[in-house]
Design an enzyme around this catalytic site. Structure first.
Site, PDB file in Angstrom:
ATOM      1  N   ALA A 167       0.832  -1.207   0.000  1.00 32.19           N
ATOM      2  CA  ALA A 167       0.000   0.000   0.000  1.00 32.19           C
ATOM      3  C   ALA A 167       0.865   1.255   0.000  1.00 32.19           C
ATOM      4  O   ALA A 167       0.591   2.219  -0.736  1.00 32.19           O
ATOM      5  CB  ALA A 167      -0.940  -0.012   1.200  1.00 32.19           C
ATOM      6  N   ASP A 168       1.913   1.259   0.814  1.00 33.35           N
ATOM      7  CA  ASP A 168       2.819   2.405   0.849  1.00 33.35           C
ATOM      8  C   ASP A 168       3.539   2.597  -0.486  1.00 33.35           C
ATOM      9  O   ASP A 168       3.608   3.717  -1.015  1.00 33.35           O
ATOM     10  CB  ASP A 168       3.865   2.201   1.951  1.00 33.35           C
ATOM     11  N   VAL A 169       4.108   1.530  -1.003  1.00 32.25           N
ATOM     12  CA  VAL A 169       4.904   1.646  -2.231  1.00 32.25           C
ATOM     13  C   VAL A 169       4.026   2.019  -3.419  1.00 32.25           C
ATOM     14  O   VAL A 169       4.390   2.871  -4.246  1.00 32.25           O
ATOM     15  CB  VAL A 169       5.670   0.335  -2.492  1.00 32.25           C
ATOM     16  N   GLY A 172       3.237   5.632  -3.176  1.00 32.42           N
ATOM     17  CA  GLY A 172       4.404   6.423  -3.560  1.00 32.42           C
ATOM     18  C   GLY A 172       4.546   6.530  -5.065  1.00 32.42           C
ATOM     19  O   GLY A 172       4.894   7.601  -5.601  1.00 32.42           O
TER      20      GLY A 172
END
Length: 398
Positions: A167-169, A172
């Site tokens: 989810a973070d990557v 980003g």
């Protein structure tokens, strides 16, 4: 000249989603100025072990090539310093909870008044509006709330976290895409642009096929282990000594697959002759294939499938990937230089521009390493003024 040379970024982000975005910006030539609190800086600095020297390996990998400015945002003078810096950059990026930057006096409207051409990117868990706007968010939470964990797990129903911070990557990467689009729009119109990227929206977008299966059928997808809901066979199988994954993603591949594994009779079998029939009879076919693959080794099957052009791979460990000759040719694990600890091996950049020079990799900065240098360069501050700011706790210099 690198693709993003000349672009200046003031980076208020921390942890993973924002730093991954600005890592990619820095890798392709943008000058990224990372603003960190004097009280420990980016939370990622402490996410270890492992540590290389006194810095977390996690942090080193995400923040190479950036400059660290340690400025106290709880200080009025610190906020004013940052506002002055926004006048000299192309991009501002932050990933605090919605409203935090505005409360600090660094929100989009204030910054736009200082720099009418700014591209301002805000990353959040659920977006800048809506009933979930203020809910706290981290990668694990979004893997659950986006629906990803409902389809990621074993066939007996156990839900599992994806093995990396997807989810973070993903967020980003979408932030990077949004920034690049906004820069193009800004260059055409001359006007500031606000980029609103949320982890929830990003995960839903990348799960388009999962959601379309539900929207098209009304059936709620369930975990299938390594299997795929609409293609069969497309999963992992245990061999005599390890595990292999195969992807028979077309009817042509199916016709080549049967003879490759020594069972040509499967090709025209009435229950398996088309993909829709194979999906319908998944349990029976996968059970049959499981028995076949257990009869020999992974290398045996890779050789057989390779000759036939069937996509297949062993499940490799990270050590095997790091030492893969293909990754060496693609420069995916280069060395970055860092004066205090020597050379540090990092993960390389995924987008290649053969006709552009590669940006030399430098390691992540120490907290506040470039504070005085940048303020002196941008605003002509002398040593007396810089020392005064440090004494007052407005800035920190490593």
């Amino acid at each position: 000249m690198a693709s993003l040379s000349g672009i200046k970024v003031l980076d208020f982000s921390h942890a993973l989603a924002g730093p991954y975005c600005t890592l990619l910006l820095a890798d392709y030539g943008a000058a990224v100025y990372k603003v960190e609190s004097p009280d420990g800086g980016d939370t990622g600095r402490g996410w270890g072990p492992p540590f290389i020297g006194d810095q977390a390996s996690y942090f080193l990998g995400l923040n190479r090539g950036k400059r660290s400015l340690s400025i106290n945002l709880k200080s009025a003078r610190g906020v004013e310093l940052c506002l002055r810096m926004t006048e000299k950059v192309d991009v501002v990026i932050e990933n605090f909870r919605p409203g935090t930057m505005s409360r600090l006096g660094l929100g989009y409207e204030v910054v736009r008044a200082r720099n009418p051409r700014i591209v301002y990117c805000s990353i959040s868990g659920y977006g800048q509006n809506g009933p979930s706007r203020d809910e706290p968010a981290m990668d694990l939470i979004l893997q659950a709330s986006s629906g990803l964990m409902s389809v990621t797990g074993t066939t007996d129903g156990e839900r599992v976290r994806c093995g990396y911070s997807v989810a973070d990557v993903t967020t980003g990467m979408f932030a990077l895409i949004g920034i690049l689009m906004a820069l193009r729009s800004r260059d055409a119109s001359g006007s500031a642009q606000f980029v609103d990227v949320s982890m929830l929206d990003s995960m839903i977008s990348t799960m388009t096929t999962n959601f379309m299966i539900y929207l098209g059928s009304g059936a709620i997808p369930v975990p299938l282990g390594t299997s795929y809901s609409s293609i069969v066979p497309y999963r992992g199988f245990c061999t005599r000594d390890a595990e292999i994954v195969i992807a028979v993603g077309s009817e042509k591949l199916w016709r080549d697959f049967g003879p490759a594994i020594g069972h040509a009779e499967l090709v025209d079998h009435p229950e398996y002759a088309t993909n829709s029939m194979r999906v319908k009879n998944r349990i029976e076919l996968e059970s049959l294939l499981a028995d076949i693959f257990r009869t020999n080794t992974t290398q045996y099957w890779l050789a057989k499938l390779g000759v036939a052009g069937i996509p297949a791979s062993p499940i490799r460990g990270l050590d095997q990937v790091v030492n893969d000759p293909q990754c060496g040719v693609r420069e995916m694990f280069p060395y970055a230089t860092e004066s205090s600890v020597g050379k540090v091996r990092v993960v390389g950049s995924p987008i290649k521009f053969p006709e552009e020079p590669t940006v030399a990799l430098s390691c992540a900065p120490a907290l506040g390493q470039h504070t005085k240098e940048t303020l002196a360069d941008w605003f002509g501050m002398d040593s007396t003024e810089l020392s005064s700011l440090q004494t007052e706790g407005v800035i920190l210099q490593a």
